[in-house]
Scaffold this active site. Structure first.
Site, PDB file in Angstrom:
ATOM      1  N   CYS A  48       0.931  -0.866  -0.110  1.00  0.00           N
ATOM      2  CA  CYS A  48      -0.155   0.060   0.283  1.00  0.00           C
ATOM      3  C   CYS A  48       0.497   1.696   0.785  1.00  0.00           C
ATOM      4  CB  CYS A  48      -0.889  -0.207   1.157  1.00  0.00           C
ATOM      5  SG  CYS A  48      -2.432  -1.407   1.142  1.00  0.00           S
ATOM      6  N   CYS A  51      -3.505  -0.189  -3.581  1.00  0.00           N
ATOM      7  CA  CYS A  51      -3.999   0.568  -2.417  1.00  0.00           C
ATOM      8  C   CYS A  51      -3.332   1.547  -1.262  1.00  0.00           C
ATOM      9  CB  CYS A  51      -4.315  -0.868  -1.401  1.00  0.00           C
ATOM     10  SG  CYS A  51      -2.436  -1.527  -0.757  1.00  0.00           S
TER      11      CYS A  51
END
Ligand code: NAD
Length: 266
Positions: free
Chosen positions: A105, A187
């Site tokens: 992420c 993400c």
């Protein structure tokens, strides 16, 4: 004497498959999966000892056991013996499953008309990943490939041009599927490097604007951070306050993803 003559492939408007395609594909796959070490730093893949330990133990090193021959076979099976203008997204799904990879992420970087700059950036910020810093993006970057219905060989003479011949060709469909998956898996905060020396830094017709933006998941991606960069010494043609970026901003707001933009980030 007919059977001594080489098989005649169909003629297209684009350049043919890259010479030694299979060797390059396999070679790049082995470099990516086996040789990413501090002493050996292939293009786009420099790593300091620390980031190698941090990132690559969990992400690239887990690719060590991937079978490059199997990946190459799945890649070939997607387009070989097929009309190169009738390749479907499904044709590439077995390959995508075999070579799937996750990026941590906050580390995904998209780009549009800024290929060189975006890669210079991820070269320096070694924990960041463009699509070309992932296995499949790395092995296919800059290559051309197509097959032919009625032949199990690749066509090294010519391949379809995506503007002049067809959009559903083996290369375009591959990048579409791969870009889609790359965006779906992103993400946290994601970045995009855009080109402010063009009249439209953001274009809905680009892969970034047409595919990646629409496949970000709002449940996973909270912010898209854009950098609009222009060529040094030239006056900018577009910026964060221009209408193309406003379009991107409104798409993101409809998609419930926060949008920030910075001109010429240092
Ligand atoms: P862009 O316009 O700079 O295009 C990137 C490259 O893909 C160029 O070489 C372009 O000629 C080619 N391309 C673009 N659309 C194509 C299509 N429909 N068929 C065949 N070739 C096409 O920027 P973009 O379109 O926004 O694409 C860049 C983004 O999409 C990046 O974020 C990257 O993740 C992904 N992508 C990468 C590649 C690549 O060649 N490495 C290709 C397509 C998409």
């Amino acid at each position: 004497r007919l059977w001594h003559q080489p098989l005649k492939h169909r003629e297209w408007n684009g350049t043919g498959s890259t010479a030694h395609f299979q060797d390059i594909f396999l070679g790049r796959c082995y470099i990516y999966t086996q040789l990413v070490q501090p002493e050996f730093r292939p293009y786009h893949m420099q790593h300091t000892f620390e980031t190698k330990l941090l990132i690559f133990t969990s992400h690239v090193l887990s690719l060590r056991d991937r079978d490059c021959k199997k990946i190459e076979e799945a890649f070939r099976n997607a387009f070989i013996s097929k009309d190169p203008c009738e390749v479907t997204e499904e044709d590439y799904h077995p390959l995508m499953e075999l070579a799937s990879q996750t990026v941590p992420c906050d580390k995904t970087v998209f780009w549009s008309r800024t290929k060189e700059l975006a890669h210079q950036y991820t070269w320096v910020r070694q924990e960041m990943f463009t699509l070309e810093n992932t296995l499949l993006g790395y092995v296919a970057d800059g290559l051309t490939w197509c097959g032919d219905s009625g032949s199990s060989e690749m066509n090294y003479q010519s391949c379809p041009d995506w503007r002049k011949d067809c959009k559903n060709n083996s290369v375009t469909v591959f990048w579409k599927v791969l870009s889609k998956m790359f965006a779906e898996n992103a993400c946290g905060m994601v970045q995009v490097v855009l080109n402010g020396s063009l009249s439209n830094a953001f274009s809905k017709d680009s892969t970034f604007g047409g595919v990646e933006v629409h496949n970000l998941h709002p449940e996973k991606v909270h912010t898209l951070q854009a950098w609009v960069m222009h060529d040094i010494g030239k006056s900018p043609s577009d910026s964060c306050s221009g209408s193309s970026i406003m379009d991107l901003k409104s798409i993101m707001s409809k998609r419930n993803i926060k949008f920030t933009c910075q001109d010429n980030y240092r």
